[in-house]
Design a protein around this motif. Structure first.
Motif, PDB file in Angstrom:
ATOM      1  N   PHE A   1       0.835  -1.206   0.000  1.00 41.26           N
ATOM      2  CA  PHE A   1       0.000   0.000   0.000  1.00 41.26           C
ATOM      3  C   PHE A   1       0.866   1.251   0.000  1.00 41.26           C
ATOM      4  O   PHE A   1       0.634   2.193  -0.763  1.00 41.26           O
TER       5      PHE A   1
ATOM      6  N   THR B   1      -5.533   1.861  -2.839  1.00 37.06           N
ATOM      7  CA  THR B   1      -6.382   1.985  -1.653  1.00 37.06           C
ATOM      8  C   THR B   1      -7.834   2.180  -2.083  1.00 37.06           C
ATOM      9  O   THR B   1      -8.121   2.655  -3.180  1.00 37.06           O
TER      10      THR B   1
ATOM     11  N   GLU C   1     -13.743  -1.483   2.732  1.00 37.55           N
ATOM     12  CA  GLU C   1     -12.420  -1.675   2.128  1.00 37.55           C
ATOM     13  C   GLU C   1     -12.214  -3.117   1.686  1.00 37.55           C
ATOM     14  O   GLU C   1     -11.583  -3.387   0.659  1.00 37.55           O
TER      15      GLU C   1
END
Length: 267
Positions: free
Chosen positions: A212, A219, A230
């Motif tokens: 990330f 993201t 998410e």
């Protein structure tokens, strides 16, 4: 450290903001992101601090079937709530003012940012050479004062005894304060525990945080983050790799959640 919250006296007044809660027998520190980063920086200055584990629905589902792994998650150091579903449940259970949520990528960068003026020395262990190159470049740009003493991609085969001993020696020789371990769940939690015991250095298992922060994994959009979705974005991005984790792991987690709520109900 304040004593753990207990459930012996059900008639007592609600206990607000306890230091440590539990889920399905696993002790979990109830900390939001900034206090969690502060605690990591405090731990790394202690003797034999242990490891930090970022627990979510998947890791707790695995621990429910593996006593050895549950012991690792309950060991020296601390476990923090990584996933939002777990953090939301713990917030309701313990009537917290803030969500005890410390997602791996955010904790990783927040700790590096806060540790930079303190001279904290970081050792990055995991992922691939390409990801590590992009990661260190991004970290140097965002936090120019941060000290990265090494970035190492270990071999994909299980490390032999001599390889493990050599790694521990490199960490010790470089006087690392924190070793960030990104090897995947549950491997990284087992290895972080072993490495912390061998070196006396705080080891933090951070999952996909390297990818990330390196920008190699996108993201989730802000709207999905606000909706606590998410996981759906990640599943859509990597369905072949993650479908089993979310389909089977989440189902098992929900079973344990209802069990936890029944055995150790909200105060």
């Amino acid at each position: 450290m304040p004593p753990r919250a207990t459930t012996d006296n059900r008639a007592s007044a609600p206990l607000r903001n306890p230091s440590i809660g539990q889920f399905d027998g696993v002790p979990i520190r109830l900390l939001a992101l900034e206090p969690a980063a502060t605690e990591v920086l405090s731990l790394c200055r202690q003797d034999n601090p242990g490891s930090v584990r970022l627990v979510n629905a998947y890791s707790l589902a695995l621990a429910s079937k593996d006593a050895k792994y549950r012991g690792v998650l309950s060991g020296r150091g601390m476990s923090l709530a990584d996933g939002r579903p777990l953090a939301s449940y713990l917030r309701r259970k313990y009537q917290l003012d803030r969500l005890p949520h410390s997602p791996g990528p955010s904790l990783f960068e927040e700790t590096i940012r806060c540790g930079a003026p303190l001279g904290i020395r970081h050792y990055l262990l995991g992922s691939t050479d390409d990801v590590l190159h992009k990661l260190t470049s991004n970290l140097q740009r965002r936090y120019p004062e941060a000290t990265i003493v090494a970035a190492e991609s270990p071999p994909f085969h299980p490390l032999e005894t001599a390889e493990k001993a050599a790694l521990a020696k490199r960490i010790t020789d470089l006087r690392a304060d924190i070793v960030w371990v990104a090897l995947g769940t549950p491997k990284q939690d087992f290895f972080s525990t072993w490495l912390a015991e061998r070196t006396g250095t705080l080891c933090v298992a951070v999952g996909a945080a390297f990818s990330f922060s390196a920008g190699t994994i996108p993201t989730a959009p802000p709207l999905l983050r606000r909706l606590h979705l998410e996981w759906a974005f990640r599943l859509a991005s990597e369905p072949r790799r993650l479908w089993r984790r979310y389909a089977i792991g989440n189902a098992r987690f929900l079973v344990r959640l209802f069990r936890d709520a029944w055995v150790d109900p909200v105060r």
